[in-house]
Design a protein around this motif. Sequence first.
Motif, PDB file in Angstrom:
ATOM      1  N   LEU A  77      37.603  40.975  53.180  1.00 55.07           N
ATOM      2  CA  LEU A  77      36.995  41.565  54.379  1.00 55.07           C
ATOM      3  C   LEU A  77      36.575  40.509  55.392  1.00 55.07           C
ATOM      4  O   LEU A  77      36.941  40.581  56.569  1.00 55.07           O
ATOM      5  N   VAL A  78      35.801  39.531  54.949  1.00 52.60           N
ATOM      6  CA  VAL A  78      35.319  38.501  55.866  1.00 52.60           C
ATOM      7  C   VAL A  78      36.491  37.657  56.366  1.00 52.60           C
ATOM      8  O   VAL A  78      36.539  37.290  57.540  1.00 52.60           O
ATOM      9  N   GLY A  79      37.445  37.369  55.502  1.00 46.87           N
ATOM     10  CA  GLY A  79      38.613  36.592  55.916  1.00 46.87           C
ATOM     11  C   GLY A  79      39.398  37.291  57.011  1.00 46.87           C
ATOM     12  O   GLY A  79      39.780  36.680  58.011  1.00 46.87           O
ATOM     13  N   ALA A  80      39.645  38.585  56.842  1.00 45.46           N
ATOM     14  CA  ALA A  80      40.387  39.344  57.860  1.00 45.46           C
ATOM     15  C   ALA A  80      39.608  39.393  59.173  1.00 45.46           C
ATOM     16  O   ALA A  80      40.176  39.176  60.249  1.00 45.46           O
ATOM     17  N   LEU A  81      38.311  39.664  59.095  1.00 45.14           N
ATOM     18  CA  LEU A  81      37.498  39.726  60.309  1.00 45.14           C
ATOM     19  C   LEU A  81      37.371  38.360  60.982  1.00 45.14           C
ATOM     20  O   LEU A  81      37.415  38.263  62.214  1.00 45.14           O
ATOM     21  N   ALA A  82      37.233  37.302  60.201  1.00 50.36           N
ATOM     22  CA  ALA A  82      37.147  35.953  60.768  1.00 50.36           C
ATOM     23  C   ALA A  82      38.461  35.572  61.443  1.00 50.36           C
ATOM     24  O   ALA A  82      38.470  34.973  62.525  1.00 50.36           O
ATOM     25  N   TYR A  83      39.575  35.950  60.831  1.00 53.06           N
ATOM     26  CA  TYR A  83      40.886  35.657  61.410  1.00 53.06           C
ATOM     27  C   TYR A  83      41.053  36.395  62.744  1.00 53.06           C
ATOM     28  O   TYR A  83      41.479  35.803  63.741  1.00 53.06           O
ATOM     29  N   VAL A  84      40.700  37.673  62.766  1.00 55.47           N
ATOM     30  CA  VAL A  84      40.795  38.451  64.004  1.00 55.47           C
ATOM     31  C   VAL A  84      39.884  37.834  65.071  1.00 55.47           C
ATOM     32  O   VAL A  84      40.270  37.718  66.244  1.00 55.47           O
ATOM     33  N   THR A  85      38.697  37.420  64.676  1.00 49.84           N
ATOM     34  CA  THR A  85      37.759  36.793  65.606  1.00 49.84           C
ATOM     35  C   THR A  85      38.347  35.515  66.189  1.00 49.84           C
ATOM     36  O   THR A  85      38.299  35.296  67.406  1.00 49.84           O
ATOM     37  N   LEU A  86      38.918  34.669  65.335  1.00 51.24           N
ATOM     38  CA  LEU A  86      39.512  33.423  65.809  1.00 51.24           C
ATOM     39  C   LEU A  86      40.672  33.700  66.766  1.00 51.24           C
ATOM     40  O   LEU A  86      40.768  33.081  67.835  1.00 51.24           O
ATOM     41  N   VAL A  87      41.550  34.622  66.419  1.00 50.90           N
ATOM     42  CA  VAL A  87      42.685  34.957  67.294  1.00 50.90           C
ATOM     43  C   VAL A  87      42.174  35.474  68.635  1.00 50.90           C
ATOM     44  O   VAL A  87      42.673  35.073  69.698  1.00 50.90           O
ATOM     45  N   LEU A  88      41.165  36.333  68.615  1.00 50.73           N
ATOM     46  CA  LEU A  88      40.586  36.852  69.849  1.00 50.73           C
ATOM     47  C   LEU A  88      40.006  35.724  70.703  1.00 50.73           C
ATOM     48  O   LEU A  88      40.277  35.641  71.902  1.00 50.73           O
ATOM     49  N   PHE A  89      39.236  34.829  70.078  1.00 52.74           N
ATOM     50  CA  PHE A  89      38.659  33.700  70.817  1.00 52.74           C
ATOM     51  C   PHE A  89      39.746  32.804  71.400  1.00 52.74           C
ATOM     52  O   PHE A  89      39.628  32.315  72.517  1.00 52.74           O
ATOM     53  N   LEU A  90      40.806  32.576  70.637  1.00 54.11           N
ATOM     54  CA  LEU A  90      41.890  31.727  71.124  1.00 54.11           C
ATOM     55  C   LEU A  90      42.629  32.383  72.288  1.00 54.11           C
ATOM     56  O   LEU A  90      43.044  31.699  73.225  1.00 54.11           O
ATOM     57  N   ARG A  91      42.791  33.700  72.241  1.00 54.33           N
ATOM     58  CA  ARG A  91      43.442  34.399  73.364  1.00 54.33           C
ATOM     59  C   ARG A  91      42.577  34.320  74.616  1.00 54.33           C
ATOM     60  O   ARG A  91      43.084  34.136  75.712  1.00 54.33           O
TER      61      ARG A  91
END
Length: 164
Positions: free
Chosen positions: A19-33
Amino acid sequence: MDIAAMFFQDWEGIVRTVLVGALAYVTLVLFLRISGKRTLAKLNAFDLVVTVALGSTLSAIVLQESVALAEGATALALLILAQYLVASFSVRSQRFAAAVRSEPALLARNGAFCAQSMKRERVTQDEAISAIRSQGGHSVSEVESLVLESDGTISVSFLAASAS
């Protein structure tokens, strides 16, 4: 020492990691975009450090139970903001840019190594020849210029007579 615990501790840890891994990954991708392409451009040493730090931070968020997702997202945002500010100040100030950015260094020219430059940059002849080979050459005698770029990569330009 509990050997079984090295392979499996409990389902709670696995569910948290997913759960945290998926949410952290989505967060990182969003921040990078949001931050743009420059964040991962690796144009200089500072950019490379930020890229590595982002990966390390993502790893800590996913694997360390003591790091909450909100704290990790804040750390990711802080790294991206720092990179953005450094890049922005670099564009606006030559002095600031010179302080945080390294300049390319000529390692070989017209078929001969530049010994002083190689020593200053701590690059061995074996490393330089390896870079030459990786780009299709065989020896320094074929090289017009060999440049250690700001991001740590080595660029090779071959002499016209050596080109096949």
